[in-house]
Design a protein around this motif. Structure first.
Motif, PDB file in Angstrom:
ATOM      1  N   ALA A   6     -10.169   1.172   1.892  1.00  0.00           N
ATOM      2  CA  ALA A   6      -8.773   0.830   2.150  1.00  0.00           C
ATOM      3  C   ALA A   6      -8.625  -0.470   2.946  1.00  0.00           C
ATOM      4  O   ALA A   6      -7.715  -1.271   2.688  1.00  0.00           O
ATOM      5  N   GLY A   7      -9.533  -0.690   3.875  1.00  0.00           N
ATOM      6  CA  GLY A   7      -9.469  -1.890   4.710  1.00  0.00           C
ATOM      7  C   GLY A   7      -9.628  -3.146   3.869  1.00  0.00           C
ATOM      8  O   GLY A   7      -8.870  -4.116   4.005  1.00  0.00           O
ATOM      9  N   ALA A   8     -10.623  -3.127   2.965  1.00  0.00           N
ATOM     10  CA  ALA A   8     -10.866  -4.291   2.114  1.00  0.00           C
ATOM     11  C   ALA A   8      -9.662  -4.523   1.191  1.00  0.00           C
ATOM     12  O   ALA A   8      -9.263  -5.659   0.941  1.00  0.00           O
ATOM     13  N   TRP A   9      -9.086  -3.430   0.706  1.00  0.00           N
ATOM     14  CA  TRP A   9      -7.903  -3.525  -0.167  1.00  0.00           C
ATOM     15  C   TRP A   9      -6.768  -4.228   0.583  1.00  0.00           C
ATOM     16  O   TRP A   9      -6.165  -5.168   0.069  1.00  0.00           O
ATOM     17  N   LEU A  10      -6.498  -3.758   1.784  1.00  0.00           N
ATOM     18  CA  LEU A  10      -5.396  -4.331   2.567  1.00  0.00           C
ATOM     19  C   LEU A  10      -5.673  -5.797   2.917  1.00  0.00           C
ATOM     20  O   LEU A  10      -4.775  -6.643   2.850  1.00  0.00           O
ATOM     21  N   THR A  11      -6.923  -6.079   3.267  1.00  0.00           N
ATOM     22  CA  THR A  11      -7.270  -7.463   3.616  1.00  0.00           C
ATOM     23  C   THR A  11      -7.066  -8.378   2.413  1.00  0.00           C
ATOM     24  O   THR A  11      -6.472  -9.464   2.533  1.00  0.00           O
ATOM     25  N   ALA A  12      -7.548  -7.940   1.238  1.00  0.00           N
ATOM     26  CA  ALA A  12      -7.403  -8.762   0.031  1.00  0.00           C
ATOM     27  C   ALA A  12      -5.920  -8.963  -0.282  1.00  0.00           C
ATOM     28  O   ALA A  12      -5.479 -10.086  -0.593  1.00  0.00           O
ATOM     29  N   ALA A  13      -5.144  -7.885  -0.169  1.00  0.00           N
ATOM     30  CA  ALA A  13      -3.705  -7.983  -0.464  1.00  0.00           C
ATOM     31  C   ALA A  13      -3.024  -8.951   0.508  1.00  0.00           C
ATOM     32  O   ALA A  13      -2.182  -9.773   0.100  1.00  0.00           O
ATOM     33  N   SER A  35     -11.516 -13.554  -2.723  1.00  0.00           N
ATOM     34  CA  SER A  35     -10.787 -12.296  -2.586  1.00  0.00           C
ATOM     35  C   SER A  35     -11.408 -11.149  -3.388  1.00  0.00           C
ATOM     36  O   SER A  35     -10.997 -10.019  -3.243  1.00  0.00           O
ATOM     37  N   THR A  36     -12.415 -11.455  -4.229  1.00  0.00           N
ATOM     38  CA  THR A  36     -13.132 -10.343  -4.841  1.00  0.00           C
ATOM     39  C   THR A  36     -13.943  -9.665  -3.753  1.00  0.00           C
ATOM     40  O   THR A  36     -14.252 -10.258  -2.728  1.00  0.00           O
ATOM     41  N   ALA A  43       0.832  -1.203   0.000  1.00  0.00           N
ATOM     42  CA  ALA A  43       0.000   0.000   0.000  1.00  0.00           C
ATOM     43  C   ALA A  43       0.869   1.256   0.000  1.00  0.00           C
ATOM     44  O   ALA A  43       0.584   2.229  -0.709  1.00  0.00           O
ATOM     45  N   LEU A  44       1.941   1.205   0.771  1.00  0.00           N
ATOM     46  CA  LEU A  44       2.826   2.368   0.848  1.00  0.00           C
ATOM     47  C   LEU A  44       3.477   2.652  -0.514  1.00  0.00           C
ATOM     48  O   LEU A  44       3.795   3.791  -0.833  1.00  0.00           O
ATOM     49  N   GLU A  45       3.665   1.597  -1.309  1.00  0.00           N
ATOM     50  CA  GLU A  45       4.239   1.796  -2.634  1.00  0.00           C
ATOM     51  C   GLU A  45       3.200   2.309  -3.624  1.00  0.00           C
ATOM     52  O   GLU A  45       3.486   3.149  -4.465  1.00  0.00           O
TER      53      GLU A  45
END
Lengths: 136, 423
Positions: B62-69, B99-100, B49-51
């Protein structure tokens, strides 16, 4: 630390005293409120009747003048607030940015004063003042 | 991009991490069955995420993004591992489907799942196989989203010490093959009391902060309360969780009144009650009511909360319902017998029924070996004797108390009281 998330809905300054929120919007907002509660950060929450049902008090010249709402001069008025616990201003902003707010809504994030924020002499003054009614 | 904007995004990402990390670590730990590895995978997702986010902006979910990642990294980890077998392959396939982003209708079910995972994470971080210090540090790291540096500052301990404590704790959990699960009903009471003990330890560490300490110390109180409230939401039928939350909310309400601006502590009965935080008191009383509404006998935290509530409800010290406090201490003494509880009961009894009644309890305690070096026993006994006009005996007790305390300020106070008894 505590932060107040102040909801400023555009148009609320001129809303009628009996205005009702949209049920669908309320349901959506409740999910957001629940997420704050589940995370253990929600301390208090309230929504306010429109200013047309309220009053403003002016204190100029040492006299109290009461003006009934709505207030012609007000461009922004409060619709409600959330009081949350957060570790930083950034965290408070992160919580606020999750709010399912509409195009015409603004949230202002403000830190709540806590006793320790005040200088020792201010604390002492508050302490001394509050002390008095305790002595019977 | 300017450095300022970079820094803004970095801080915003930190805030998202603080809010989301426990949920992410919990859902990954369910897949990899190891909280240490789950935390590393979650950290990897944070690095991604930092990149990515400084260029693309922070996604709304953002939470869902991080969880999926993080979950994708968990799949890779499971594939890479020597443990690859059909079961993991299946799991991996299942998760790829998962993961969708969930459909909006699934939100409630998803929240239940995350709730279960969070509960597993709390019980694992507070597992009795770990020392109380290790449990506290791990809980703050995994559930509070605090950095090692913040925990170190809060505990006035060098950062490497805390870092090592956390590494060792994670290793101990792996070595002991502690399963990532909510304990079975038969173990639950003991395991829950281990969790509550950790939260109260964290709270008290923060509560004992003095003026001039790092601001992270009082933040421990807020953190313990936050995790306590989460736990109360996840275990609404557990009376003691509400009891502990009530106790912490009510104690926290006195934070502003319990020390003078110069750092000198103020005794409960001498505190300026106008400085008590009414919002926290209301929250505490509500939590206590939830504990009481569940029925059954109150546990030790709920009883202590009920005692704290008696003080909170009294507008002035003179209004305190001492008879009720004495009765509550008696109940507390029955489930957690201890000479210190008994001493507190003696004080409450003396306030309710006079110093002679208190003295009878304290005289029995004089034979208690555990209290032989405890300065509060002669100090309390001296106070009762003084009120009974037995000044010479009172003087001896105050002097003995003064010789036992290690606190300079307290010693002076006790010697003053001894002097006030006359020659």
């Amino acid at each position: 630390m505590r932060y107040m998330l102040l909801m400023i809905p555009k148009g609320y300054e001129s809303a009628g005293p009996d205005v009702q929120p949209d049920a669908g919007r309320v349901a959506e907002m409740m999910r957001y409120n629940e997420s704050l509660q589940r995370a253990g950060v929600l301390l208090a929450i309230d929504s306010l009747h429109p200013p047309s049902a309220g009053a403003r008090l002016h204190f100029a010249g040492g006299k109290v003048r009461v003006v009934d709402g709505p207030f012609a001069a007000a461009k922004e008025v409060l619709g409600g607030y959330w009081l949350i616990q957060a570790k930083s201003r950034d965290e408070a902003i992160a919580w606020a940015s999750r709010c399912p707010a509409g195009d015409d809504e603004v949230i202002e994030v403000r830190q709540v004063h806590e006793f320790g924020d005040f200088a020792p002499e201010v604390q002492a003054a508050a302490g001394a003042y509050f002390d008095m009614p305790e002595k019977r | 991009m300017t450095d300022d904007r970079q820094a803004d995004i970095r801080r915003a990402i930190d805030a998202v991490w603080r809010i989301e990390s426990a949920r992410i670590i919990a859902s990954v730990a369910r897949l990899v069955h190891d909280v240490g590895i789950a935390e590393e995978l979650a950290q990897d997702a944070l690095i991604a995420a930092l990149e990515q986010w400084p260029a693309d902006g922070i996604p709304r979910n953002a939470g869902a993004w991080l969880t999926a990642a993080a979950k994708n990294r968990a799949i890779d980890y499971l594939r890479r591992g020597t443990l690859i077998d059909r079961k993991h392959e299946e799991l991996a396939r299942e998760m790829e489907g998962e993961s969708t982003m969930p459909a909006p209708d699934d939100t409630a079910a998803l929240e239940d799942d995350i709730g279960d995972d969070l509960l597993r994470l709390i019980f694992t971080a507070c597992h009795p196989v770990l020392s109380p210090d290790a449990r506290s540090a791990l809980t703050l790291k995994l559930l509070g989203g605090l950095s090692t540096d913040e925990i170190a500052r809060a505990y006035l301990t060098p950062e490497p010490t805390i870092a090592q404590r956390i590494v060792r704790a994670k290793r101990s959990l792996s070595d002991a093959k502690v399963p990532f699960e909510v304990p079975r009903a038969s173990e639950l009471p003991e395991r829950l009391s281990s969790v509550l003990e950790v939260l109260y330890l964290i709270f008290n560490e923060g509560y004992s902060a003095t003026a001039g300490d790092d601001w992270m110390r009082p933040a421990l109180c807020e953190e313990a309360l936050r995790v306590g409230r989460i736990l109360a939401g996840l275990m609404p039928a557990a009376s003691e969780v509400h009891g502990l939350v009530a106790l912490m909310e009510i104690q926290a309400s006195r934070a502003a009144a319990r020390v003078k601006p110069d750092g000198e502590p103020v005794l409960l009965l001498e505190q300026n009650r106008a400085l008590w935080d009414q919002l926290l008191i209301r929250r505490g009383l509500a939590a206590l009511q939830r504990a009481e509404a569940l029925g059954g006998a109150l546990g030790p935290y709920a009883l202590q909360a009920a005692i704290a509530a008696c003080h909170a409800r009294a507008r002035i010290a003179d209004d305190t319902d001492w008879a009720r406090i004495a009765a509550l201490y008696e109940q507390l003494a029955q489930i957690t017998p201890s000479p210190v509880v008994e001493l507190n009961r003696a004080v409450a009894v003396s306030m309710a029924f006079g110093p002679a009644a208190g003295l009878r309890i304290v005289d029995v305690l004089m034979r208690e070996p555990a209290l032989r070096q405890y300065h509060l026993l002669p100090s309390v006994r001296g106070d009762f004797l003084f009120k009974l006009q037995r000044h010479a005996e009172a003087r001896a007790e105050f002097e003995r108390a003064a010789s036992l305390t290690r606190n300079e300020r307290e010693r002076k106070l006790l010697l003053d009281r001894a002097a006030a008894c006359g020659p």
